[in-house]
Scaffold this active site. Structure first.
Site, short mmCIF file in Angstrom:
data_model
loop_
_atom_site.label_atom_id
_atom_site.label_comp_id
_atom_site.label_asym_id
_atom_site.label_seq_id
_atom_site.Cartn_x
_atom_site.Cartn_y
_atom_site.Cartn_z
N GLY A 9 0.80 -1.23 0.00
CA GLY A 9 0.00 0.00 0.00
C GLY A 9 0.83 1.28 0.00
O GLY A 9 0.28 2.37 -0.13
N GLY A 16 11.44 11.94 -8.32
CA GLY A 16 12.22 12.16 -7.10
C GLY A 16 13.45 13.01 -7.38
O GLY A 16 13.73 13.36 -8.53
N LEU A 17 14.17 13.30 -6.32
CA LEU A 17 15.41 14.08 -6.45
C LEU A 17 16.61 13.14 -6.29
O LEU A 17 16.73 12.46 -5.28
CB LEU A 17 15.46 15.15 -5.35
CG LEU A 17 16.78 15.93 -5.27
CD1 LEU A 17 16.96 16.82 -6.50
CD2 LEU A 17 16.84 16.77 -4.00
N GLY A 18 17.48 13.14 -7.28
CA GLY A 18 18.72 12.36 -7.18
C GLY A 18 19.76 13.14 -6.40
O GLY A 18 19.81 14.37 -6.48
N ASP A 43 16.24 10.41 -3.33
CA ASP A 43 17.03 9.18 -3.51
C ASP A 43 18.43 9.39 -2.93
O ASP A 43 19.16 10.28 -3.37
CB ASP A 43 17.13 8.84 -4.99
CG ASP A 43 17.91 7.55 -5.19
OD1 ASP A 43 17.33 6.48 -4.92
OD2 ASP A 43 19.10 7.60 -5.57
N TYR A 48 27.27 7.92 -1.42
CA TYR A 48 27.32 9.28 -1.96
C TYR A 48 28.01 10.24 -0.99
O TYR A 48 28.35 11.37 -1.35
CB TYR A 48 25.92 9.80 -2.31
CG TYR A 48 25.16 8.96 -3.33
CD1 TYR A 48 25.83 8.06 -4.16
CD2 TYR A 48 23.78 9.07 -3.45
CE1 TYR A 48 25.12 7.29 -5.08
CE2 TYR A 48 23.08 8.30 -4.37
CZ TYR A 48 23.76 7.41 -5.17
OH TYR A 48 23.05 6.64 -6.07
N LYS A 77 20.64 3.09 0.05
CA LYS A 77 21.20 1.87 -0.54
C LYS A 77 22.34 1.30 0.28
O LYS A 77 23.17 2.05 0.81
CB LYS A 77 21.70 2.15 -1.96
CG LYS A 77 20.70 2.91 -2.80
CD LYS A 77 21.10 3.10 -4.24
CE LYS A 77 20.18 4.11 -4.90
NZ LYS A 77 20.60 5.51 -4.70
N HIS A 110 22.81 -1.88 -3.47
CA HIS A 110 23.27 -0.89 -4.46
C HIS A 110 23.80 -1.54 -5.74
O HIS A 110 23.53 -1.08 -6.84
CB HIS A 110 24.36 -0.01 -3.83
CG HIS A 110 24.47 1.34 -4.45
ND1 HIS A 110 24.82 2.47 -3.76
CD2 HIS A 110 24.29 1.75 -5.72
CE1 HIS A 110 24.85 3.50 -4.57
NE2 HIS A 110 24.53 3.09 -5.78
#
Ligand code: A2P
Length: 317
Positions: A9, A16-18, A43, A48, A77, A110
């Site tokens: 649900g 989205g924003l990377g 995201d 990163y 990730k 990832h």
């Protein structure tokens, strides 16, 4: 805003924003601007190196009453150094601490590539562990535990081929809900998209704009520049929008989630609005005709002399 529905649900905003390549120092501002202008899907990934800063922005946004946690969709990730059932929970706990959150909406493996635990950047053969020695199934059981313990609502994978998804399906108690892969007009991944569609696995497109800000080591000479494509420019001019917006509209109209990265207010706005642009069937087909089967993120960085991974065995091509 369109959403993709999950089995339990959950509803994920399609746009989205990377945050890959968003440097500490700029990602805080980008996330704040993005959420203030209406983004509800961010995201992230521990590799990163910017989750702490994103966490600061999210925490302030919630304290300021700009957004509630339940109205946000946050993905992160598991990095390659944390494969293995017992390494997943400590890794997700670290990400949650950095992001200042109690739970994620989505946690992904990832890469189907394993580094020795503790090795963040593998450079030599001995830094790598093969999938025979450390099977994905074992890592997946750790991911399932993360759901059971309430650390994430959904789990999935990234950079998985059809072959690897089929294998995972056989051993999964909780099925992977999503596969995040490179997808854009020059690399359309039609077989993978069809397999995922038939098996109720959502797709999220990374590098949708061609990621021209990739580090030099991940770039090649004479790469075709997606954002300079003349055919897309013709469609964009006709509709009085940008090339980037046409690409993002095409991806979202395919029913694929998309996470363009930007740290620039004007481009953030453009990208968010792109999901509202309607392409005609003819325009959708013109975009589909642009496929070059051309990856920008080719997976060759995992190839080291004597190591277990090649681009060919990562992608099963
Ligand atoms: P910037 O962050 O300065 O906006 P991808 O999402 O494929 O990884 O691509 C990200 C790259 O595309 C970044 O260099 C980003 O720069 C740029 N970019 C993001 N949105 C747009 C846009 N609407 N028009 C042009 N370039 C964009």
């Amino acid at each position: 805003m369109n959403y993709l529905e999950f089995e339990n649900g959950s509803r994920m905003p399609i746009m989205g924003l990377g945050t890959w390549k968003s440097a500490p120092g700029e990602v805080y501002k980008a996330v704040k601007m993005a959420v203030e202008m209406g983004y509800r899907h961010i995201d992230c990934a521990s590799i990163y190196g910017n989750e702490k800063e994103i966490g600061k922005a999210l925490s302030e946004l919630m304290q300021e009453g700009v957004v509630r946690r339940e109205d946000l969709w946050i993905t992160s990730k598991l990095w390659n150094s944390n494969h293995g059932k017992d390494n997943v929970i400590p890794a997700i706990k670290q990400t949650l601490a950095d992001l200042q959150l109690d739970y994620l909406d989505l946690y992904l493996i990832h890469w189907p590539v394993v580094f020795k635990h503790g090795v963040v950047n593998a450079t030599r053969a001995e830094d790598y562990v093969s999938l025979k020695e450390q099977p994905i199934a074992d890592t997946w059981h750790g991911m399932e535990n993360a759901v059971k313990l309430g650390f994430t609502k959904n789990i999935g994978v990234s950079n998985f081929s059809v072959e690897k998804l089929i294998k995972l399906y056989r051993v999964a108690e909780i099925k992977p809900e999503l596969n995040q892969v490179e997808l854009h007009p020059y690399f359309q991944q039609n077989d993978l998209v069809e397999y995922c569609r038939n098996n109720k696995i959502h797709i999220m497109a990374y590098s949708p704009l061609g990621s021209s800000d990739r580090p030099a080591g991940l770039k090649k000479d004479n790469e075709p520049v997606l954002l300079e494509d003349r055919d897309i420019e013709l469609i964009a001019n006709r509709k009085n929008v940008s090339v980037a917006q046409i690409i993002l509209a095409w991806i979202s109209q395919l029913g694929v989630s998309v996470i363009p990265k930007s740290v620039n207010p004007e481009r953030l706005k453009q990208n968010l609005l792109a999901a509202n642009i309607n392409l005609t069937e003819d325009e959708m087909q013109q975009m589909s005709a642009l496929n070059k089967n051309r990856r920008y993120v080719d997976g060759k960085f995992g190839e080291v002399p004597g190591g277990p991974y090649t681009a060919a065995n990562v992608w099963d091509e």
